[in-house]
Design an enzyme around this catalytic site. Structure first.
Site, PDB file in Angstrom:
ATOM      1  N   TYR A  36       0.833  -1.210   0.000  1.00 29.97           N
ATOM      2  CA  TYR A  36       0.000   0.000   0.000  1.00 29.97           C
ATOM      3  C   TYR A  36       0.867   1.259   0.000  1.00 29.97           C
ATOM      4  CZ  TYR A  36      -4.042  -3.019   0.954  1.00 29.97           C
ATOM      5  OH  TYR A  36      -5.022  -3.987   0.889  1.00 29.97           O
ATOM      6  N   SER A 190     -13.410  -3.500   0.068  1.00 31.17           N
ATOM      7  CA  SER A 190     -14.341  -2.630  -0.704  1.00 31.17           C
ATOM      8  C   SER A 190     -15.792  -2.985  -0.384  1.00 31.17           C
ATOM      9  CB  SER A 190     -14.076  -2.730  -2.212  1.00 31.17           C
ATOM     10  OG  SER A 190     -12.829  -2.176  -2.525  1.00 31.17           O
ATOM     11  N   PHE A 196     -20.617   4.267  -4.577  1.00 27.79           N
ATOM     12  CA  PHE A 196     -20.251   5.692  -4.584  1.00 27.79           C
ATOM     13  C   PHE A 196     -19.309   6.035  -5.739  1.00 27.79           C
ATOM     14  CE2 PHE A 196     -21.361   4.977  -0.081  1.00 27.79           C
ATOM     15  CZ  PHE A 196     -22.396   5.883   0.001  1.00 27.79           C
ATOM     16  N   GLU A 198     -19.856   4.869  -9.097  1.00 31.33           N
ATOM     17  CA  GLU A 198     -20.414   4.810 -10.442  1.00 31.33           C
ATOM     18  C   GLU A 198     -21.744   5.566 -10.513  1.00 31.33           C
ATOM     19  OE1 GLU A 198     -20.894   0.578 -11.101  1.00 31.33           O
ATOM     20  OE2 GLU A 198     -22.764   0.525  -9.981  1.00 31.33           O
TER      21      GLU A 198
END
Ligand SMILES: NC(=O)c1ccc[n+]([C@@H]2O[C@H](COP(=O)([O-])OP(=O)(O)OC[C@H]3O[C@@H](n4cnc5c(N)ncnc54)[C@H](OP(=O)(O)O)[C@@H]3O)[C@@H](O)[C@H]2O)c1
Length: 277
Positions: A36, A190, A196, A198
């Site tokens: 990350y 996810s 939020f 598309e």
């Protein structure tokens, strides 16, 4: 993943504040991976944690290893996975150093590799456990047969997979059945899916159903979307990515919402765009 350069690029002070705020509000598990932020986030978190008022025993740290991708921090020419004994041990020890801790509560193999060798992985994991450097061992994005392969050599206590109202396929391919049967912790990355992200017909359909549910449960969209995955019998743990203090605390309240059977299916139908067979 969302705290560093791949997301909101929080400063050390902001990270420290967020760690303390989460723990004060009962959100105590932090999900990391070596990669990350371009192999940078663990160190940023470690520095922020060092300066926070939170004690190590008050939180749980997860990290992952195995993805070797092409970026400035590494000399890789092609993205690949490495599950050699040496690399797994090196990566876990590196995570400990960066996070400024002497153990990980849970250590995951980030993605399955076609070349992984169960015996070699088991050797690395058993060494890390014997040294007290990791407590639990698990995987991420593994299918049940890939887990069974690993379990020929070493027990696997968790599987972190993509799961949400808009990424629901794993409910139907045996991934969660495997977690229930083998008492494996299921985690959903996810967990809000693409809702939020598309603007399309699917979102419109979901929004319509959410409108009634938000009113009934006096809740926001995030809470209903999380309540939807929490109803799955695998008792999935959502890995929430928001960096907003308000949304974090509100998210935790999703555990208080128990959607009715037909409400749950209405959301599934809205996402899939057709009734169940
Ligand atoms: N194992 C794996 O392969 C894997 C892969 C991907 C991710 N993960 C893990 O899963 C975690 C969560 O993933 P994710 O970030 O995709 O999860 P998510 O919780 O589904 O999405 C979080 C994102 O949605 C935004 N958001 C939340 N509520 C919103 C709202 N009401 N309106 C607009 N935007 C909103 C957040 O922005 P704000 O910050 O502004 O709220 C944030 O950018 C990651 O941090 C990582 O630890 C694991």
């Amino acid at each position: 993943m969302t705290w560093g350069s791949w997301g909101k690029n929080l400063t050390k002070g902001e990270m420290t504040g967020l760690i303390d705020y989460c723990v004060e509000n009962g959100i105590t598990t932090f999900d990391h991976a070596d990669i990350y932020g371009g192999y940078d986030n663990e160190e940023a978190f470690g520095n922020a944690f060092f300066q926070s008022s939170t004690q190590r025993q008050d939180l749980q740290l997860i990290s992952k290893c195995g993805i070797q991708y092409v970026c400035n921090a590494r000399d890789n020419k092609v993205k690949h996975y490495d599950y050699s004994r040496e690399y797994i041990v090196w990566s876990a020890e590196r995570s400990l150093k960066k996070l400024k801790t002497d153990y990980l509560d849970l250590f995951l193999l980030h993605r399955p590799s076609p070349l992984m060798q169960p015996d070699e992985i088991a050797e690395a994991v058993l060494y890390l456990q014997k040294e007290g450097k990791i407590r639990e061992f698990g995987v991420s994005n593994f299918s049940p047969s890939q887990i069974a392969l690993l379990e020929s050599a070493i027990p696997v206590s968790a599987n972190q997979v993509e799961f949400s109202l808009t990424a629901e396929k794993l409910m139907f391919d045996g991934t969660f059945d495997d977690c229930i049967i083998h008492n494996r912790t299921a985690m959903a990355w996810s967990p809000l899916g693409s809702f939020f992200r598309e603007a399309n017909k699917r979102k419109k359909r979901i929004k319509k159903v959410l409108k009634q549910l938000k009113k009934k449960y006096k809740a926001n969209s995030n809470q209903i979307l999380l309540a939807w995955i929490l109803k799955h019998p695998s008792k999935v743990h959502p890995v929430v990515g928001t960096t907003s203090k308000e949304r974090l605390v509100a998210s935790a309240r999703a555990t208080e919402i128990d959607l009715e059977l037909e409400e749950w299916f209405s959301l599934l139908v809205a996402s899939q765009g057709h009734k169940v067979p």
